[in-house]
Motif scaffolding. Structure first.
Motif, mmCIF file in Angstrom:
data_model
loop_
_atom_site.group_PDB
_atom_site.id
_atom_site.type_symbol
_atom_site.label_atom_id
_atom_site.label_comp_id
_atom_site.label_asym_id
_atom_site.label_seq_id
_atom_site.Cartn_x
_atom_site.Cartn_y
_atom_site.Cartn_z
ATOM 1 N N ALA A 277 0.823 -1.211 0.000
ATOM 2 C CA ALA A 277 0.000 0.000 0.000
ATOM 3 C C ALA A 277 0.857 1.261 0.000
ATOM 4 C CB ALA A 277 -0.923 0.001 1.209
ATOM 5 N N GLN A 278 0.343 2.315 -0.633
ATOM 6 C CA GLN A 278 0.990 3.618 -0.576
ATOM 7 C C GLN A 278 -0.024 4.653 -0.130
ATOM 8 O OE1 GLN A 278 1.985 5.769 -4.208
ATOM 9 N NE2 GLN A 278 0.862 4.279 -5.437
ATOM 10 N N ALA A 279 0.468 5.722 0.482
ATOM 11 C CA ALA A 279 -0.411 6.751 1.028
ATOM 12 C C ALA A 279 -0.901 7.697 -0.064
ATOM 13 C CB ALA A 279 0.322 7.539 2.103
ATOM 14 N N TYR A 280 -2.068 8.279 0.179
ATOM 15 C CA TYR A 280 -2.662 9.258 -0.718
ATOM 16 C C TYR A 280 -3.007 10.530 0.061
ATOM 17 C CZ TYR A 280 -3.365 5.857 -4.495
ATOM 18 O OH TYR A 280 -3.170 4.939 -5.498
ATOM 19 N N VAL A 281 -3.117 11.619 -0.671
ATOM 20 C CA VAL A 281 -3.705 12.845 -0.135
ATOM 21 C C VAL A 281 -5.095 12.973 -0.733
ATOM 22 C CG1 VAL A 281 -3.562 15.363 -0.089
ATOM 23 C CG2 VAL A 281 -1.498 13.989 0.234
ATOM 24 N N TYR A 282 -6.074 13.270 0.097
ATOM 25 C CA TYR A 282 -7.467 13.305 -0.327
ATOM 26 C C TYR A 282 -8.036 14.715 -0.239
ATOM 27 C CZ TYR A 282 -7.269 8.217 0.063
ATOM 28 O OH TYR A 282 -6.934 6.891 -0.098
ATOM 29 N N ALA A 283 -8.990 15.006 -1.126
ATOM 30 C CA ALA A 283 -9.698 16.284 -1.096
ATOM 31 C C ALA A 283 -11.184 16.031 -1.291
ATOM 32 C CB ALA A 283 -9.175 17.218 -2.187
ATOM 33 N N TRP A 284 -12.002 16.723 -0.496
ATOM 34 C CA TRP A 284 -13.455 16.572 -0.554
ATOM 35 C C TRP A 284 -14.128 17.925 -0.780
ATOM 36 C CZ3 TRP A 284 -10.356 14.414 3.204
ATOM 37 C CH2 TRP A 284 -10.350 13.009 3.320
ATOM 38 N N ASP A 285 -15.290 17.890 -1.416
ATOM 39 C CA ASP A 285 -16.113 19.079 -1.562
ATOM 40 C C ASP A 285 -16.808 19.349 -0.224
ATOM 41 O OD1 ASP A 285 -17.658 20.941 -3.682
ATOM 42 O OD2 ASP A 285 -19.094 20.157 -2.220
ATOM 43 N N VAL A 286 -16.715 20.581 0.267
ATOM 44 C CA VAL A 286 -17.263 20.922 1.577
ATOM 45 C C VAL A 286 -18.778 20.770 1.626
ATOM 46 C CG1 VAL A 286 -17.744 22.896 3.080
ATOM 47 C CG2 VAL A 286 -15.401 22.372 2.445
ATOM 48 N N VAL A 287 -19.461 21.170 0.571
ATOM 49 C CA VAL A 287 -20.922 21.169 0.579
ATOM 50 C C VAL A 287 -21.496 19.757 0.477
ATOM 51 C CG1 VAL A 287 -23.002 21.973 -0.590
ATOM 52 C CG2 VAL A 287 -21.025 23.490 -0.355
ATOM 53 N N SER A 288 -21.009 19.000 -0.515
ATOM 54 C CA SER A 288 -21.573 17.668 -0.765
ATOM 55 C C SER A 288 -20.901 16.559 0.038
ATOM 56 C CB SER A 288 -21.472 17.328 -2.255
ATOM 57 O OG SER A 288 -20.107 17.157 -2.630
ATOM 58 N N GLY A 289 -19.669 16.809 0.485
ATOM 59 C CA GLY A 289 -18.903 15.757 1.154
ATOM 60 C C GLY A 289 -18.293 14.768 0.189
ATOM 61 N N GLU A 290 -18.460 15.008 -1.093
ATOM 62 C CA GLU A 290 -17.972 14.092 -2.133
ATOM 63 C C GLU A 290 -16.452 14.133 -2.237
ATOM 64 O OE1 GLU A 290 -18.101 13.693 -7.034
ATOM 65 O OE2 GLU A 290 -19.379 15.148 -5.990
ATOM 66 N N LEU A 291 -15.851 12.949 -2.380
ATOM 67 C CA LEU A 291 -14.423 12.854 -2.628
ATOM 68 C C LEU A 291 -14.153 13.296 -4.063
ATOM 69 C CD1 LEU A 291 -11.598 11.855 -1.641
ATOM 70 C CD2 LEU A 291 -12.185 9.631 -2.635
ATOM 71 N N VAL A 292 -13.349 14.355 -4.228
ATOM 72 C CA VAL A 292 -13.124 14.909 -5.556
ATOM 73 C C VAL A 292 -11.704 14.682 -6.073
ATOM 74 C CG1 VAL A 292 -14.922 16.648 -5.327
ATOM 75 C CG2 VAL A 292 -12.597 17.198 -4.608
ATOM 76 N N ALA A 293 -10.779 14.298 -5.193
ATOM 77 C CA ALA A 293 -9.409 14.036 -5.650
ATOM 78 C C ALA A 293 -8.703 13.107 -4.678
ATOM 79 C CB ALA A 293 -8.628 15.338 -5.785
ATOM 80 N N SER A 294 -7.878 12.240 -5.221
ATOM 81 C CA SER A 294 -7.009 11.379 -4.426
ATOM 82 C C SER A 294 -5.670 11.320 -5.153
ATOM 83 C CB SER A 294 -7.611 9.988 -4.258
ATOM 84 O OG SER A 294 -7.996 9.445 -5.511
ATOM 85 N N VAL A 295 -4.643 11.871 -4.511
ATOM 86 C CA VAL A 295 -3.348 12.045 -5.156
ATOM 87 C C VAL A 295 -2.318 11.130 -4.493
ATOM 88 C CG1 VAL A 295 -1.565 13.705 -5.787
ATOM 89 C CG2 VAL A 295 -3.941 14.451 -5.608
ATOM 90 N N PRO A 296 -1.704 10.209 -5.232
ATOM 91 C CA PRO A 296 -0.717 9.309 -4.634
ATOM 92 C C PRO A 296 0.528 10.066 -4.203
ATOM 93 C CG PRO A 296 -0.740 9.062 -7.028
ATOM 94 C CD PRO A 296 -1.890 9.963 -6.684
ATOM 95 N N ALA A 297 1.048 9.727 -3.033
ATOM 96 C CA ALA A 297 2.221 10.422 -2.500
ATOM 97 C C ALA A 297 3.523 9.870 -3.058
ATOM 98 C CB ALA A 297 2.233 10.323 -0.980
ATOM 99 N N GLY A 298 3.456 8.734 -3.704
ATOM 100 C CA GLY A 298 4.667 8.171 -4.287
ATOM 101 C C GLY A 298 4.941 6.777 -3.780
#
Length: 333
Positions: A277-298
């Motif tokens: 497994a590798q770690a990710y950085v996640y981003a969510w939309d504040v209003v909907s709570g929807e996951l909008v991005a997941s960026v692999p850290a390497g």
């Protein structure tokens, strides 16, 4: 695509200046041209945030600040960029002169490691620190006194995170006792939100109406500061990369608001039993709570313990606790 759905995912700068896990990352004050990182290698490094050539890898910082005898756990920058504060396993609070590269003050009022630090007061005249000794201390930068001007003792376990919200004269804190506390300095009043799990990160929204709190049940909650009502939850049932998506069950993982408080940004950890497994950085939309991005850290990165957002640059940085990659930075484009 709506603006809130756009999130920076292009790697523009990799910093490999540290010899140990990066525990703290913060941009310099507006416009955020530089980044400060604190590491388990006991040093704080100053580096340029966005290089002249995208895709650059930096192995030497502009400046090294070396006075800590133990891991550096948090860093905060003054509004005029002339000073910064750092804390860690030393049980001390260090105040630095950025240009001279020296400590101008060291306060020794804590009885255990210091996990969090922020500037407060007019002209950043106060430094606020939170410690594993369960206390929050306020220090006067203009005084020669070695004692705190005030000590807050409401927590019953490690104070892991603090955030000073200057417009509302308040200090938000998160503790491993499962509580998020808001101290109203003007009114001398404390409000408490019981989250039932150790709190690893707190952050106030720009307008001061919401509190973002990360906890060790792999959840990030956005609460109404007025009445504690749950406004939104993130990380609950995400179908992200890997087997579990967003994960925070053991370590201190920091989260933050991003894109004008339209998004929530957080690092994560991996299942230590899963070697692939590798770690990710996640981003969510504040209003909907929807996951909008997941960026692999390497490849090989197991934890992204801290993140920072730069509104002016439209970019973010993440500090990795794997001892190889100091931090990553992405910019939309």
């Amino acid at each position: 695509m709506p603006a809130t759905k756009q999130f920076p995912t292009k790697l523009v700068h990799t910093l490999k200046t540290h010899n140990g896990p990066v525990n703290a990352v913060t941009f310099s004050s507006y416009p955020g041209a530089y980044v400060l990182t604190g590491s388990s290698d006991r040093a704080v490094h100053l580096s340029r945030a966005i290089p002249n050539k995208p895709g650059t890898e930096t192995t030497s910082p502009i400046q090294r600040y070396e006075a800590h005898g133990y891991s550096v756990l948090d860093v905060a920058v003054a509004g005029d960029n002339s000073r910064f504060a750092s804390v860690g396993g030393d049980r001390q609070v260090f105040l630095w002169d950025v240009e001279q590269g020296i400590t101008v003050k060291r306060w020794s009022g804590h009885a255990a490691r210091v996990e969090a630090v922020q500037f407060a007061g007019e002209g950043d005249s106060v430094v606020v620190s939170g410690s594993a000794d369960t206390t929050i201390n306020l220090w006067d930068t203009r005084s020669n006194s070695t004692k705190p001007i005030q000590t807050l003792t409401e927590a019953s376990d490690t104070v892991s995170s603090i955030h000073v919200h200057t417009p509302t004269y308040s200090i938000a804190s998160g503790s491993y006792d499962g509580r998020a506390r808001i101290y109203d300095v003007r009114m001398g009043r404390t409000t408490v939100d019981v989250l039932a799990h150790p709190v690893t990160s707190v952050r106030c929204s720009t307008d001061g109406n919401a509190l973002l709190a990360s906890t060790l049940d792999s959840r990030i909650r956005m609460l109404d500061r007025t009445d504690g009502k749950l406004l939104q939850a993130f990380g609950n049932g995400d179908k992200g990369p890997g087997k579990t998506g967003y994960r925070n069950s053991e370590l201190r993982i920091r989260s933050a608001f991003a894109k004008g408080d339209a998004m929530v940004l957080s690092g994560s950890e991996t299942d230590k039993e899963d070697r692939s497994a590798q770690a990710y950085v996640y981003a969510w939309d504040v209003v909907s709570g929807e996951l909008v991005a997941s960026v692999p850290a390497g490849e090989g990165v197991k934890v992204v313990s801290c993140v920072a957002w730069n509104e002016k640059g439209g970019c973010w940085a993440g500090g990795c606790s794997d001892g190889t990659f100091a931090n990553y930075q992405y910019k939309f484009g």
